[in-house]
Design an enzyme around this catalytic site. Structure first.
Site, mmCIF file in Angstrom:
data_model
loop_
_atom_site.group_PDB
_atom_site.id
_atom_site.type_symbol
_atom_site.label_atom_id
_atom_site.label_comp_id
_atom_site.label_asym_id
_atom_site.label_seq_id
_atom_site.Cartn_x
_atom_site.Cartn_y
_atom_site.Cartn_z
ATOM 1 N N TRP A 103 31.038 -225.623 -83.581
ATOM 2 C CA TRP A 103 30.394 -224.657 -82.672
ATOM 3 C C TRP A 103 30.184 -223.307 -83.345
ATOM 4 C CZ3 TRP A 103 27.819 -227.164 -79.401
ATOM 5 C CH2 TRP A 103 28.298 -228.394 -78.937
ATOM 6 N N ASP A 172 33.656 -216.691 -78.697
ATOM 7 C CA ASP A 172 33.285 -217.867 -77.921
ATOM 8 C C ASP A 172 34.605 -218.498 -77.477
ATOM 9 O OD1 ASP A 172 32.651 -220.353 -76.968
ATOM 10 O OD2 ASP A 172 31.577 -221.032 -78.757
ATOM 11 N N LYS A 196 34.740 -226.539 -69.061
ATOM 12 C CA LYS A 196 36.007 -227.044 -69.595
ATOM 13 C C LYS A 196 37.162 -226.527 -68.745
ATOM 14 C CE LYS A 196 33.520 -227.013 -73.786
ATOM 15 N NZ LYS A 196 33.374 -228.445 -73.994
HETATM 16 N N1 PMP Z 1 31.295 -223.503 -77.889
HETATM 17 C C1 PMP Z 1 32.329 -224.360 -77.801
HETATM 18 C C2 PMP Z 1 33.663 -223.960 -78.356
HETATM 19 C C3 PMP Z 1 32.136 -225.608 -77.193
HETATM 20 O O1 PMP Z 1 33.157 -226.471 -77.107
HETATM 21 C C4 PMP Z 1 30.858 -225.954 -76.685
HETATM 22 C C5 PMP Z 1 30.588 -227.255 -75.974
HETATM 23 N N2 PMP Z 1 31.404 -228.286 -76.201
HETATM 24 C C6 PMP Z 1 29.826 -225.042 -76.830
HETATM 25 C C7 PMP Z 1 30.074 -223.817 -77.421
HETATM 26 C C8 PMP Z 1 28.449 -225.351 -76.325
HETATM 27 O O2 PMP Z 1 28.486 -225.200 -74.944
HETATM 28 P P1 PMP Z 1 27.287 -225.584 -73.967
HETATM 29 O O3 PMP Z 1 27.222 -227.064 -73.939
HETATM 30 O O4 PMP Z 1 27.731 -224.979 -72.661
HETATM 31 O O5 PMP Z 1 26.053 -224.961 -74.493
#
Ligand code: PMP
Length: 360
Positions: A103, A172, A196
């Protein structure tokens, strides 16, 4: 509860039973108003109370003062990979990133896509993201430092907050948001997809310190500008009304539990049950540095991929779902977010011991 599985999904993930029951109770006729939250105008008094309550609870839980704004936006955490550099990385400055997994990497790709300068201040990519770097090196003219507090796929978690002085620190926090007390006020901007730890998919919470407004780039497309959403209290356009309502219920649940200290205690105990099995076994193996392992996403390997397949299948037959690791890394992963009950972890720990006995 017999009719609920032990849900180890990495997200969208398990929600607190109390929250689901409350939502169910209020679904058809919200507080006697004769309609559901899904059917209500976002401009109504009743809805304004819902969103205000969620914003205030969020700030209270994080111990943040009025020098922060809380936004509820669409587009997932993924949209924040774009909005952060668009709003906060001016010409001539450099977005700094700590790269600790998929990510963070995606965030880095995104800043590059819009032609802004990017510097990787630290990375654990060489070891397949098996650890959290303890040091980082900033570029000249940094605009901010961005890091990912918990790495959902590789199963590592920051146990410290990077020290950056006056430089804006951006996090994030999608996969460990509100899982423990921390000095949230060390951050200039925090974002987290709800799906989450704080609600269903469809809304992302963004928390921005007010002094960041002086730094915002101007002339941005309306919907991509933080200023738009701050000025309109997340109501420039129709917000994700129902997910925000659900987030409010989860935040109330956190406060009713006793806040983040109580949440963390519960999380440490839950994850401990599973790490304990891994640590006392030569069958299960953790691919990550012990001191950096996550309380939220427990990744582990078995002696072979065939055994991993068998493990996931047999666990599912026994009411424990979503234990397969992310498709990009394989292995197994148990996500143990705030709402996962202790009993689910007890059940998994016992199953792991039994499976090892039967398959050694
Ligand atoms: N950042 C992290 C740490 C994640 O775990 C995720 C999704 N698993 C995301 C960003 C992306 O999130 P989204 O699907 O809400 O765009």
């Amino acid at each position: 509860m017999k009719d609920r599985i032990a849900n180890f999904s990495a997200g969208p993930a398990v929600l607190p039973e109390e929250v689901l029951r409350e939502a169910q109770k209020e679904l058809f006729n919200y507080k006697g108003l004769g309609l559901s939250v899904m059917e209500m105008s976002h401009r109504s008094k009743a809805y304004q109370e819902i969103i205000d309550d969620a914003m205030n609870r969020a700030k209270r839980i994080m111990n943040l003062g009025d020098n922060y704004d809380v936004l509820f936006l669409g587009g997932g955490a993924s949209l924040q990979f774009l909005m952060v550099p668009m709003n906060l990385c001016p010409e001539g400055k450099v977005g700094n990133y700590i790269n600790t997994g998929t990510w963070s990497n995606t965030a880095i790709k995104e800043i590059k896509k819009i032609g802004k300068q990017c510097h990787v201040a630290a990375t654990s990519e060489d070891t397949n993201f098996s650890f959290i770097p303890k040091e980082f090196k900033l570029s000249e003219n940094p605009a901010y430092l961005h890091y990912t507090t918990n790495n959902t796929i590789s199963g590592t978690e920051f146990k410290y907050i990077p020290e950056v002085g006056d430089l804006p620190l951006i996090a994030d926090m999608s996969s460990n948001f509100l899982s423990k007390p921390m000095d949230y006020a060390k951050h200039a901007l925090i974002y987290a997809g709800a799906q989450k730890n704080i609600g269903p998919a469809g809304v992302t919470m963004v928390v921005i310190r007010k002094d960041m407004q002086e730094k915002f780039n101007t002339g941005l497309p309306t919907m991509l500008s933080y200023k738009t959403h701050i000025d309109k209290g997340s109501m420039f356009n129709t917000p994700p009304c129902f997910p925000i309502y659900m987030v409010g219920l989860v935040l109330k649940w956190i406060e009713d539990m006793g806040g983040l200290a109580a949440v963390e205690k519960h999380n440490i105990e839950k994850a401990g049950l599973i790490y304990n099995v891994i640590d006392n076994s030569e069958f299960y193996r953790s691919p990550v540095n012990t001191e950096d392992r996550s309380l939220m996403n427990i990744v582990f390997r078995l002696p072979s991929e065939d055994l991993e397949k068998k493990f996931v299948a047999e666990a599912a037959e026994n009411g424990m779902s979503n234990l397969k690791g992310h498709r990009s890394v394989g292995g197994c992963r148990a996500s143990t977010y705030n709402a996962l009950p202790m009993t689910a972890c007890q059940q998994l720990a016992e199953f792991m011991v039994e499976f090892e006995k039967n398959n050694k």
